[in-house]
Design a protein around this motif. Structure first.
Motif, PDB file in Angstrom:
ATOM      1  N   VAL A 123      -6.418 -29.745  27.425  1.00  0.00           N
ATOM      2  CA  VAL A 123      -5.966 -29.499  28.799  1.00  0.00           C
ATOM      3  C   VAL A 123      -5.104 -28.238  28.846  1.00  0.00           C
ATOM      4  CG1 VAL A 123      -4.566 -30.392  30.700  1.00  0.00           C
ATOM      5  CG2 VAL A 123      -6.090 -31.924  29.452  1.00  0.00           C
ATOM      6  N   VAL A 124      -4.246 -28.080  27.827  1.00  0.00           N
ATOM      7  CA  VAL A 124      -3.419 -26.871  27.760  1.00  0.00           C
ATOM      8  C   VAL A 124      -4.305 -25.637  27.658  1.00  0.00           C
ATOM      9  CG1 VAL A 124      -1.705 -25.637  26.392  1.00  0.00           C
ATOM     10  CG2 VAL A 124      -1.461 -28.084  26.763  1.00  0.00           C
ATOM     11  N   LEU A 125      -5.336 -25.702  26.813  1.00  0.00           N
ATOM     12  CA  LEU A 125      -6.260 -24.587  26.674  1.00  0.00           C
ATOM     13  C   LEU A 125      -6.942 -24.278  28.000  1.00  0.00           C
ATOM     14  CD1 LEU A 125      -7.981 -25.202  23.222  1.00  0.00           C
ATOM     15  CD2 LEU A 125      -6.458 -23.332  23.850  1.00  0.00           C
ATOM     16  N   TYR A 126      -7.319 -25.345  28.711  1.00  0.00           N
ATOM     17  CA  TYR A 126      -7.922 -25.179  30.032  1.00  0.00           C
ATOM     18  C   TYR A 126      -7.050 -24.278  30.907  1.00  0.00           C
ATOM     19  CZ  TYR A 126     -12.048 -27.908  31.412  1.00  0.00           C
ATOM     20  OH  TYR A 126     -13.317 -28.345  31.621  1.00  0.00           O
ATOM     21  N   ASN A 127      -5.749 -24.566  30.879  1.00  0.00           N
ATOM     22  CA  ASN A 127      -4.830 -23.828  31.746  1.00  0.00           C
ATOM     23  C   ASN A 127      -4.447 -22.475  31.171  1.00  0.00           C
ATOM     24  OD1 ASN A 127      -3.770 -25.719  34.123  1.00  0.00           O
ATOM     25  ND2 ASN A 127      -4.122 -27.001  32.334  1.00  0.00           N
ATOM     26  N   MET A 128      -4.462 -22.364  29.836  1.00  0.00           N
ATOM     27  CA  MET A 128      -4.045 -21.118  29.208  1.00  0.00           C
ATOM     28  C   MET A 128      -5.134 -20.050  29.241  1.00  0.00           C
ATOM     29  SD  MET A 128      -1.810 -22.144  25.854  1.00  0.00           S
ATOM     30  CE  MET A 128      -0.111 -22.683  25.992  1.00  0.00           C
ATOM     31  N   VAL A 129      -6.385 -20.447  29.034  1.00  0.00           N
ATOM     32  CA  VAL A 129      -7.437 -19.439  28.894  1.00  0.00           C
ATOM     33  C   VAL A 129      -7.608 -18.623  30.167  1.00  0.00           C
ATOM     34  CG1 VAL A 129      -8.696 -20.607  27.071  1.00  0.00           C
ATOM     35  CG2 VAL A 129      -9.217 -21.155  29.441  1.00  0.00           C
ATOM     36  N   ASP A 130      -7.453 -19.265  31.322  1.00  0.00           N
ATOM     37  CA  ASP A 130      -7.552 -18.509  32.571  1.00  0.00           C
ATOM     38  C   ASP A 130      -6.491 -17.416  32.626  1.00  0.00           C
ATOM     39  OD1 ASP A 130      -9.648 -20.058  33.341  1.00  0.00           O
ATOM     40  OD2 ASP A 130      -8.586 -21.187  34.874  1.00  0.00           O
ATOM     41  N   THR A 131      -5.239 -17.821  32.334  1.00  0.00           N
ATOM     42  CA  THR A 131      -4.153 -16.845  32.363  1.00  0.00           C
ATOM     43  C   THR A 131      -4.355 -15.767  31.307  1.00  0.00           C
ATOM     44  OG1 THR A 131      -2.618 -18.551  33.147  1.00  0.00           O
ATOM     45  CG2 THR A 131      -1.653 -16.566  32.193  1.00  0.00           C
ATOM     46  N   PHE A 132      -4.825 -16.166  30.115  1.00  0.00           N
ATOM     47  CA  PHE A 132      -5.024 -15.196  29.037  1.00  0.00           C
ATOM     48  C   PHE A 132      -6.058 -14.143  29.427  1.00  0.00           C
ATOM     49  CE2 PHE A 132      -7.519 -13.831  25.355  1.00  0.00           C
ATOM     50  CZ  PHE A 132      -6.538 -13.216  24.599  1.00  0.00           C
ATOM     51  N   PHE A 133      -7.245 -14.575  29.872  1.00  0.00           N
ATOM     52  CA  PHE A 133      -8.301 -13.617  30.167  1.00  0.00           C
ATOM     53  C   PHE A 133      -8.020 -12.825  31.449  1.00  0.00           C
ATOM     54  CE2 PHE A 133     -10.804 -16.410  27.311  1.00  0.00           C
ATOM     55  CZ  PHE A 133     -11.192 -15.439  26.413  1.00  0.00           C
ATOM     56  N   VAL A 134      -7.378 -13.458  32.427  1.00  0.00           N
ATOM     57  CA  VAL A 134      -6.963 -12.694  33.607  1.00  0.00           C
ATOM     58  C   VAL A 134      -5.940 -11.650  33.188  1.00  0.00           C
ATOM     59  CG1 VAL A 134      -5.745 -12.810  35.820  1.00  0.00           C
ATOM     60  CG2 VAL A 134      -7.501 -14.497  35.284  1.00  0.00           C
ATOM     61  N   GLY A 135      -5.066 -12.008  32.229  1.00  0.00           N
ATOM     62  CA  GLY A 135      -4.077 -11.052  31.743  1.00  0.00           C
ATOM     63  C   GLY A 135      -4.706  -9.855  31.048  1.00  0.00           C
ATOM     64  N   GLN A 136      -5.925 -10.040  30.504  1.00  0.00           N
ATOM     65  CA  GLN A 136      -6.596  -8.923  29.839  1.00  0.00           C
ATOM     66  C   GLN A 136      -7.079  -7.865  30.830  1.00  0.00           C
ATOM     67  OE1 GLN A 136      -6.262  -9.033  26.422  1.00  0.00           O
ATOM     68  NE2 GLN A 136      -5.161 -10.838  27.181  1.00  0.00           N
ATOM     69  N   THR A 137      -7.080  -8.192  32.123  1.00  0.00           N
ATOM     70  CA  THR A 137      -7.410  -7.178  33.127  1.00  0.00           C
ATOM     71  C   THR A 137      -6.286  -6.152  33.269  1.00  0.00           C
ATOM     72  OG1 THR A 137      -6.454  -8.429  34.985  1.00  0.00           O
ATOM     73  CG2 THR A 137      -8.763  -8.873  34.418  1.00  0.00           C
ATOM     74  N   GLY A 138      -5.083  -6.513  32.786  1.00  0.00           N
ATOM     75  CA  GLY A 138      -3.932  -5.621  32.909  1.00  0.00           C
ATOM     76  C   GLY A 138      -3.328  -5.593  34.293  1.00  0.00           C
ATOM     77  N   ASP A 139      -3.779  -6.500  35.181  1.00  0.00           N
ATOM     78  CA  ASP A 139      -3.308  -6.531  36.563  1.00  0.00           C
ATOM     79  C   ASP A 139      -2.317  -7.684  36.716  1.00  0.00           C
ATOM     80  OD1 ASP A 139      -2.884  -6.566  39.269  1.00  0.00           O
ATOM     81  OD2 ASP A 139      -5.005  -6.496  39.831  1.00  0.00           O
ATOM     82  N   ALA A 140      -1.039  -7.352  36.811  1.00  0.00           N
ATOM     83  CA  ALA A 140      -0.013  -8.391  36.945  1.00  0.00           C
ATOM     84  C   ALA A 140      -0.167  -9.164  38.242  1.00  0.00           C
ATOM     85  CB  ALA A 140       1.379  -7.767  36.871  1.00  0.00           C
ATOM     86  N   ASN A 141      -0.745  -8.549  39.285  1.00  0.00           N
ATOM     87  CA  ASN A 141      -0.936  -9.251  40.557  1.00  0.00           C
ATOM     88  C   ASN A 141      -1.930 -10.406  40.411  1.00  0.00           C
ATOM     89  OD1 ASN A 141       0.827  -7.607  42.058  1.00  0.00           O
ATOM     90  ND2 ASN A 141      -0.775  -6.078  42.376  1.00  0.00           N
ATOM     91  N   GLN A 142      -2.976 -10.205  39.613  1.00  0.00           N
ATOM     92  CA  GLN A 142      -3.932 -11.284  39.405  1.00  0.00           C
ATOM     93  C   GLN A 142      -3.311 -12.411  38.575  1.00  0.00           C
ATOM     94  OE1 GLN A 142      -8.143 -10.547  38.813  1.00  0.00           O
ATOM     95  NE2 GLN A 142      -7.793  -8.327  38.850  1.00  0.00           N
ATOM     96  N   VAL A 143      -2.493 -12.052  37.585  1.00  0.00           N
ATOM     97  CA  VAL A 143      -1.786 -13.072  36.802  1.00  0.00           C
ATOM     98  C   VAL A 143      -0.847 -13.866  37.711  1.00  0.00           C
ATOM     99  CG1 VAL A 143      -0.177 -13.497  34.904  1.00  0.00           C
ATOM    100  CG2 VAL A 143      -1.935 -11.717  34.692  1.00  0.00           C
ATOM    101  N   ALA A 144      -0.135 -13.168  38.588  1.00  0.00           N
ATOM    102  CA  ALA A 144       0.769 -13.845  39.517  1.00  0.00           C
ATOM    103  C   ALA A 144      -0.001 -14.744  40.471  1.00  0.00           C
ATOM    104  CB  ALA A 144       1.577 -12.811  40.305  1.00  0.00           C
ATOM    105  N   ALA A 145      -1.194 -14.309  40.900  1.00  0.00           N
ATOM    106  CA  ALA A 145      -2.013 -15.112  41.816  1.00  0.00           C
ATOM    107  C   ALA A 145      -2.432 -16.423  41.158  1.00  0.00           C
ATOM    108  CB  ALA A 145      -3.244 -14.319  42.260  1.00  0.00           C
ATOM    109  N   VAL A 146      -2.842 -16.354  39.885  1.00  0.00           N
ATOM    110  CA  VAL A 146      -3.197 -17.578  39.159  1.00  0.00           C
ATOM    111  C   VAL A 146      -1.970 -18.476  39.016  1.00  0.00           C
ATOM    112  CG1 VAL A 146      -4.006 -18.507  36.953  1.00  0.00           C
ATOM    113  CG2 VAL A 146      -5.107 -16.490  37.933  1.00  0.00           C
ATOM    114  N   SER A 147      -0.817 -17.879  38.792  1.00  0.00           N
ATOM    115  CA  SER A 147       0.417 -18.647  38.617  1.00  0.00           C
ATOM    116  C   SER A 147       0.771 -19.424  39.875  1.00  0.00           C
ATOM    117  CB  SER A 147       1.581 -17.720  38.236  1.00  0.00           C
ATOM    118  OG  SER A 147       1.313 -17.062  37.010  1.00  0.00           O
ATOM    119  N   VAL A 148       0.670 -18.769  41.043  1.00  0.00           N
ATOM    120  CA  VAL A 148       1.044 -19.455  42.279  1.00  0.00           C
ATOM    121  C   VAL A 148      -0.027 -20.452  42.717  1.00  0.00           C
ATOM    122  CG1 VAL A 148       2.496 -17.547  43.065  1.00  0.00           C
ATOM    123  CG2 VAL A 148       0.092 -17.630  43.782  1.00  0.00           C
ATOM    124  N   ALA A 149      -1.274 -20.247  42.298  1.00  0.00           N
ATOM    125  CA  ALA A 149      -2.365 -21.145  42.698  1.00  0.00           C
ATOM    126  C   ALA A 149      -2.505 -22.336  41.760  1.00  0.00           C
ATOM    127  CB  ALA A 149      -3.686 -20.377  42.761  1.00  0.00           C
TER     128      ALA A 149
END
Length: 412
Positions: A32-58
């Motif tokens: 379950v942790v991996l489920y939640n981490m992988v999205d943030t990890f791969f979104v973070g590879q875009t280098g766009d902090a706004n997308q990381v923040a969007a995943v965080s708030v959603a």
């Protein structure tokens, strides 16, 4: 059909029984942790902090759907384990069938609720002008997958009620492996960003659902999802009596995260992203301890249903000690490696600077958090309230601590 896990529930030494039930559940929680981490990890590879923040708030909204899954899964699992301990296997079948169709119906309702209330949801979860579009894309696809998310998370817990901890773990792993494979393809290769992360998550949950369906169709379970076993009367009260408080606890935690993100938005999207990453990293600590507590819940429920109060006490005490030791060890590791942990998710100096002190602050509760989880799951297994709905035998919670024993301690 006889439950193949009776020997573990009844006769196995407590450390062995706890290990056999808790280890697969802890691994399942890691999934379950991996489920939640992988999205943030791969979104973070875009280098766009706004997308990381969007995943965080959603993410808290996604966790609300998981909470509804827990309403059916934890409520059903608690009732099933007590029924099996009391020898009422036929009624346990009705509980599992009710949870199956109840979770699917509730998931369909959530599609219309979330899509209809999308503007309101986006306004309250802490989105900014830079993240609102990304958050909308993420939640749109998550909303469409609500029936599968609720069903998969519900049955992950439900089959654990008959002792099938390994099958529960494998179902979670199936969904996670699919999610991990699809994330880099959809987020990075196809350039879908946060929408790709959400689609991968939904597809992963769909695959987990298929695994659980196959598990039931193989016929090696004492439970049932056959329509003929579906019943509401005499079942819904027992499931909701435990499942609703459990889901409300998760929902309140999600709402607290929403409020936190909303206040953090005033400090900028880097602060939101930093807290999001810190909380994702902290989930490893939380879910490992939660996994042990959830794993022993069927042991406690079965022993209580069989009126084996000594075994109930032994499981609770041993589990509390184990979670405390794990919490201390993980706190030490996280404290000295906080910067390295945060940098795994995103290579942004401002986000790392914000996230490190947040992660260390979150770790203060780790040594005692597991004790709370063990006691919480023990109470869910006992279900002392609403006896006419959820209790199959005449055992009382008061027998755990007899009045004579209490008087002796007081007088001493």
């Amino acid at each position: 059909m006889r439950n193949n896990n009776d020997s573990v529930f009844r006769d196995a030494p407590i450390p062995k029984a706890v290990a056999q039930m808790a280890v697969p559940t802890m691994l399942s929680m890691l999934v379950v942790v991996l489920y939640n981490m992988v999205d943030t990890f791969f979104v973070g590879q875009t280098g766009d902090a706004n997308q990381v923040a969007a995943v965080s708030v959603a993410t808290p909204v996604f966790l609300i759907l998981m909470a509804f899954g827990n309403m059916f899964g934890i409520g059903g699992s608690s009732l099933i384990s007590r029924l099996l301990g009391a020898g009422e296997g036929e009624r346990a079948k009705k509980v599992s069938a009710f949870c199956c169709y109840g979770s699917l119906i509730w998931g369909v309702i959530m599609i219309f609720v979330f899509l209809g209330a999308m503007p309101f949801i986006l306004s309250v979860i802490g989105t900014s002008e830079y993240t609102i579009g990304y958050a909308h894309d993420y939640l749109f696809w998550i909303s469409l997958g609500a029936p599968f998310i609720i069903f998969a998370n519900g049955f992950c817990n439900l089959i654990r009620g008959e002792g099938a901890a390994t099958a529960s773990m494998i179902g979670n792993m199936v969904g996670t492996v699919v999610n991990i494979i699809l994330d880099p393809i959809m987020i990075l290769a196809l350039g879908w960003g946060v929408a790709g992360a959400a689609i991968a998550t939904v597809i992963g949950n769909i695959c987990a659902c298929f695994f659980y369906l196959i598990y039931f169709l193989r016929g090696k379970t004492v439970l049932s999802i056959h329509p003929r076993d579906f019943a509401v009367r005499g079942i819904i009260g027992g499931v909701i009596a435990i499942g609703l408080p459990a889901s409300l606890n998760n929902i309140l935690m999600s709402l607290s995260n929403i409020l936190l993100n909303k206040y953090l938005a005033g400090y900028g999207d880097n602060a939101v992203a930093g807290m999001g990453v810190a909380m994702k990293a902290n989930m490893l600590v939380v879910f490992v301890q939660l996994g042990l507590a959830m794993g022993v819940q069927p042991l406690i429920g079965f022993a209580y249903g069989a009126n084996n109060i000594r075994r109930v006490r032994g499981v609770v005490n041993f589990s509390a000690i184990c979670t405390t030791v794990m919490g201390v060890i993980l706190t030490v590791i996280y404290w000295f490696t906080a910067d390295s942990i945060i940098s795994i998710f995103i290579n942004d100096a401002a986000v790392i600077e914000a996230g490190v002190p947040m992660l260390r602050a979150l770790m203060f509760s780790a040594p005692v958090l597991g004790i709370m989880f063990v006691l919480q799951n023990a109470l869910q297994a006992l279900c002392a309230r609403w006896r006419r709905w959820c209790w199959p035998s005449a055992v009382r919670v008061s027998s755990l601590f007899p009045a004579s024993s209490l008087r002796a301690r007081i007088s001493a």
